[in-house]
Design an enzyme around this catalytic site. Structure first.
Site, PDB file in Angstrom:
ATOM      1  N   MET A  86       0.805  -1.224   0.000  1.00 11.15           N
ATOM      2  CA  MET A  86       0.000   0.000   0.000  1.00 11.15           C
ATOM      3  C   MET A  86       0.839   1.277   0.000  1.00 11.15           C
ATOM      4  SD  MET A  86      -1.367   0.302   3.930  1.00 11.15           S
ATOM      5  CE  MET A  86      -1.936   1.975   3.729  1.00 11.15           C
ATOM      6  N   TYR A  87       2.157   1.154   0.157  1.00  8.27           N
ATOM      7  CA  TYR A  87       3.017   2.347   0.165  1.00  8.27           C
ATOM      8  C   TYR A  87       3.116   2.927  -1.232  1.00  8.27           C
ATOM      9  CZ  TYR A  87       4.844   1.073   4.832  1.00  8.27           C
ATOM     10  OH  TYR A  87       4.992   0.785   6.156  1.00  8.27           O
ATOM     11  N   PRO A  88       3.286   4.225  -1.391  1.00  4.54           N
ATOM     12  CA  PRO A  88       3.501   5.222  -0.349  1.00  4.54           C
ATOM     13  C   PRO A  88       2.195   5.648   0.305  1.00  4.54           C
ATOM     14  CG  PRO A  88       3.553   6.311  -2.463  1.00  4.54           C
ATOM     15  CD  PRO A  88       3.372   4.833  -2.733  1.00  4.54           C
ATOM     16  N   GLY A  97       1.837   1.272  -4.797  1.00  3.89           N
ATOM     17  CA  GLY A  97       2.800   0.272  -5.260  1.00  3.89           C
ATOM     18  C   GLY A  97       4.130   0.829  -5.744  1.00  3.89           C
TER      19      GLY A  97
END
Length: 125
Positions: A86-88, A97
């Site tokens: 789920m980053y950033p 992604g």
């Protein structure tokens, strides 16, 4: 022999804030610190006491800056990375992604077996 290097985050943060006049990189002696190794929880995995967080790459940091920070950390014995699909954060459809993508492009030039990457997934509960 003491070797000094620039701390990349200080200059990047000041530039992002629009305050180029505040960019005064501080020297850091690379010979004064070696990360202590610790056992991770109840596992047999031994990791440095410092884990490199990656949650801003793709939102606040470019791919080039991510690669620079990854190399900087690895050169100093920090081979433990924190990532998540789920980053950033904060999450946006157009950036979701990117952190893992940046780690992946950097990994192409690394020995994967020398790195510990902690990841997690998110989904409906």
């Amino acid at each position: 022999m003491s070797q000094s290097v620039l701390r990349p985050l200080g200059a990047v943060t000041a530039r992002r804030a629009g305050r180029a006049d505040l960019v005064r990189p501080r020297a850091l002696s690379t010979s004064t610190y070696t990360p202590k190794k610790v056992v991770l929880g109840e596992s047999d995995l031994v990791v440095p006491e410092i884990c490199l967080g990656t949650m801003t790459w793709g939102q606040q940091n470019s791919e080039a800056e991510a690669h620079e920070q990854l190399s900087y950390a690895l050169d100093r014995g920090v081979n433990f990375l924190d990532a998540a699909e789920m980053y950033p954060v904060p999450g946006k459809e157009e950036t979701q992604g990117l952190t893992e993508k940046y780690i992946g492009t950097w990994l192409k030039g690394q020995r994967r077996e020398d790195l510990i990457i902690a990841s997690k997934g998110a989904g409906r509960s």
